[in-house]
Design a protein around this motif. Sequence first.
Motif, PDB file in Angstrom:
ATOM      1  N   CYS A 152       0.858  -1.183   0.000  1.00  0.00           N
ATOM      2  CA  CYS A 152       0.000   0.000   0.000  1.00  0.00           C
ATOM      3  C   CYS A 152       0.894   1.233   0.000  1.00  0.00           C
ATOM      4  O   CYS A 152       1.973   1.241   0.633  1.00  0.00           O
ATOM      5  CB  CYS A 152      -0.904  -0.012   1.234  1.00  0.00           C
ATOM      6  SG  CYS A 152      -2.036   1.393   1.362  1.00  0.00           S
ATOM      7  N   ALA A 153       0.451   2.291  -0.721  1.00  0.00           N
ATOM      8  CA  ALA A 153       1.289   3.486  -0.822  1.00  0.00           C
ATOM      9  C   ALA A 153       0.431   4.698  -1.152  1.00  0.00           C
ATOM     10  O   ALA A 153      -0.653   4.576  -1.750  1.00  0.00           O
ATOM     11  CB  ALA A 153       2.373   3.303  -1.886  1.00  0.00           C
ATOM     12  N   CYS A 156       4.968   7.429  -0.812  1.00  0.00           N
ATOM     13  CA  CYS A 156       5.053   7.067   0.599  1.00  0.00           C
ATOM     14  C   CYS A 156       4.562   5.632   0.789  1.00  0.00           C
ATOM     15  O   CYS A 156       3.345   5.398   0.861  1.00  0.00           O
ATOM     16  CB  CYS A 156       4.208   8.029   1.444  1.00  0.00           C
ATOM     17  SG  CYS A 156       4.056   7.546   3.176  1.00  0.00           S
ATOM     18  N   ILE A 203       3.458   2.388   2.746  1.00  0.00           N
ATOM     19  CA  ILE A 203       2.845   2.237   4.074  1.00  0.00           C
ATOM     20  C   ILE A 203       2.795   0.748   4.405  1.00  0.00           C
ATOM     21  O   ILE A 203       2.120  -0.032   3.702  1.00  0.00           O
ATOM     22  CB  ILE A 203       1.422   2.843   4.108  1.00  0.00           C
ATOM     23  CG1 ILE A 203       1.458   4.312   3.672  1.00  0.00           C
ATOM     24  CG2 ILE A 203       0.799   2.707   5.481  1.00  0.00           C
ATOM     25  CD1 ILE A 203       0.080   4.945   3.529  1.00  0.00           C
ATOM     26  N   GLU A 204       3.518   0.352   5.459  1.00  0.00           N
ATOM     27  CA  GLU A 204       3.521  -1.052   5.885  1.00  0.00           C
ATOM     28  C   GLU A 204       2.420  -1.334   6.910  1.00  0.00           C
ATOM     29  O   GLU A 204       1.790  -2.396   6.871  1.00  0.00           O
ATOM     30  CB  GLU A 204       4.874  -1.437   6.485  1.00  0.00           C
ATOM     31  CG  GLU A 204       6.040  -1.410   5.501  1.00  0.00           C
ATOM     32  CD  GLU A 204       6.617  -0.019   5.322  1.00  0.00           C
ATOM     33  OE1 GLU A 204       6.219   0.881   6.113  1.00  0.00           O
ATOM     34  OE2 GLU A 204       7.448   0.185   4.422  1.00  0.00           O
ATOM     35  N   TYR A 259      -0.722   0.716   9.630  1.00  0.00           N
ATOM     36  CA  TYR A 259      -1.421   1.966   9.982  1.00  0.00           C
ATOM     37  C   TYR A 259      -2.231   1.727  11.245  1.00  0.00           C
ATOM     38  O   TYR A 259      -3.001   0.762  11.309  1.00  0.00           O
ATOM     39  CB  TYR A 259      -2.340   2.414   8.851  1.00  0.00           C
ATOM     40  CG  TYR A 259      -3.013   3.741   9.145  1.00  0.00           C
ATOM     41  CD1 TYR A 259      -2.309   4.930   9.002  1.00  0.00           C
ATOM     42  CD2 TYR A 259      -4.336   3.789   9.587  1.00  0.00           C
ATOM     43  CE1 TYR A 259      -2.913   6.151   9.279  1.00  0.00           C
ATOM     44  CE2 TYR A 259      -4.948   5.012   9.867  1.00  0.00           C
ATOM     45  CZ  TYR A 259      -4.235   6.180   9.709  1.00  0.00           C
ATOM     46  OH  TYR A 259      -4.817   7.392   9.990  1.00  0.00           O
ATOM     47  N   ALA A 284       5.021   5.565   8.826  1.00  0.00           N
ATOM     48  CA  ALA A 284       4.949   6.048   7.442  1.00  0.00           C
ATOM     49  C   ALA A 284       3.992   7.219   7.307  1.00  0.00           C
ATOM     50  O   ALA A 284       4.236   8.156   6.528  1.00  0.00           O
ATOM     51  CB  ALA A 284       4.536   4.908   6.520  1.00  0.00           C
ATOM     52  N   ILE A 285       2.872   7.205   8.037  1.00  0.00           N
ATOM     53  CA  ILE A 285       1.911   8.304   8.015  1.00  0.00           C
ATOM     54  C   ILE A 285       1.465   8.558   9.455  1.00  0.00           C
ATOM     55  O   ILE A 285       1.020   7.647  10.146  1.00  0.00           O
ATOM     56  CB  ILE A 285       0.706   8.008   7.091  1.00  0.00           C
ATOM     57  CG1 ILE A 285      -0.308   9.157   7.184  1.00  0.00           C
ATOM     58  CG2 ILE A 285       0.108   6.652   7.362  1.00  0.00           C
ATOM     59  CD1 ILE A 285      -1.436   9.041   6.151  1.00  0.00           C
ATOM     60  N   GLU A 286       1.613   9.781   9.886  1.00  0.00           N
ATOM     61  CA  GLU A 286       1.352  10.109  11.291  1.00  0.00           C
ATOM     62  C   GLU A 286       0.542  11.405  11.363  1.00  0.00           C
ATOM     63  O   GLU A 286       0.928  12.417  10.753  1.00  0.00           O
ATOM     64  CB  GLU A 286       2.677  10.278  12.032  1.00  0.00           C
ATOM     65  CG  GLU A 286       2.536  10.589  13.508  1.00  0.00           C
ATOM     66  CD  GLU A 286       3.894  10.744  14.176  1.00  0.00           C
ATOM     67  OE1 GLU A 286       3.945  11.193  15.339  1.00  0.00           O
ATOM     68  OE2 GLU A 286       4.919  10.442  13.525  1.00  0.00           O
ATOM     69  N   LEU A 322       4.200  12.606   6.313  1.00  0.00           N
ATOM     70  CA  LEU A 322       4.489  11.422   5.508  1.00  0.00           C
ATOM     71  C   LEU A 322       5.995  11.166   5.483  1.00  0.00           C
ATOM     72  O   LEU A 322       6.800  12.112   5.416  1.00  0.00           O
ATOM     73  CB  LEU A 322       3.998  11.598   4.062  1.00  0.00           C
ATOM     74  CG  LEU A 322       2.503  11.822   3.836  1.00  0.00           C
ATOM     75  CD1 LEU A 322       2.209  11.850   2.326  1.00  0.00           C
ATOM     76  CD2 LEU A 322       1.667  10.754   4.511  1.00  0.00           C
ATOM     77  N   LEU A 337      -7.458   3.704   4.760  1.00  0.00           N
ATOM     78  CA  LEU A 337      -6.296   2.995   5.294  1.00  0.00           C
ATOM     79  C   LEU A 337      -6.709   1.916   6.304  1.00  0.00           C
ATOM     80  O   LEU A 337      -6.187   0.798   6.284  1.00  0.00           O
ATOM     81  CB  LEU A 337      -5.341   3.993   5.953  1.00  0.00           C
ATOM     82  CG  LEU A 337      -4.540   4.878   4.991  1.00  0.00           C
ATOM     83  CD1 LEU A 337      -3.826   5.993   5.763  1.00  0.00           C
ATOM     84  CD2 LEU A 337      -3.528   4.053   4.216  1.00  0.00           C
TER      85      LEU A 337
END
Length: 250
Positions: free
Chosen positions: A61-62, A77, A79-80, A82, A86-88, A99, A128
Amino acid sequence: VVKVVLHTMDTYESVLLVKPEVFVFNIPPRSSNRGYRAADWNLAEPQWTGRMRLISKGNECAIKLEDKNSGELFAKCPIETYPGIAIEPVTDSSRYFVLRIQDDNGRTAFIGIGFGDRSDSFDLNVALQDHFKWLKKEKQISEEPSGPALDLGFKEGETIKINMKITKKDGSEGSGRTKPKAGNGGGLGLLPPPPGGKLPAPPGSSPAGSPAHAPKLDNSMGDSWGEFASAQGSATTPVPPSANTNWVQF
């Protein structure tokens, strides 16, 4: 020359979410472990504006930031997990995130993104969460041990018994075989004749000549029936005219 490109199922890219406008900001290094604050950015002057796409390819996923018109990739970016690094989300607003972007050489950097509407950031959160819930469920299903297949076939020498009820036309239940009824044609159900070939006399009857068959005379009538009795006896046995003076010979 026609070029044919074969793809497997994992190589197809699925688009989970598209937002036509997203703002990118340069952010200062994090000063503490409390998280990022959007108020520390220069929100009035975004460094870049473009389109955001959330895509998945197999289990990957990205987030891709692309040019609105040409579709040229600005940053990616991966994303492993969530929530994850990677995303906060920032601590002071629901419309801004940080990101961790990565290039093809593996180098990473942190940038800030923001949306003009809160509903856009809400849609990103939901997309997500749904994706990673689906990945978790797929993993659980694949790890579940498959039970032995049920063998529903008959074994050698095994039999089965079935009880069936057959309903007749009159609504009664029977076994399917018709029994002959007494009194039908062909003499079925009649008793055999007695020895000698004679049928027995009907009940209540007496043979001729027996005392029960003879008429009984009422003696209370006196001798007034005497001549009638004599006449009855003469009917059976002829009497010469000279034997009885009471009769006139014609």
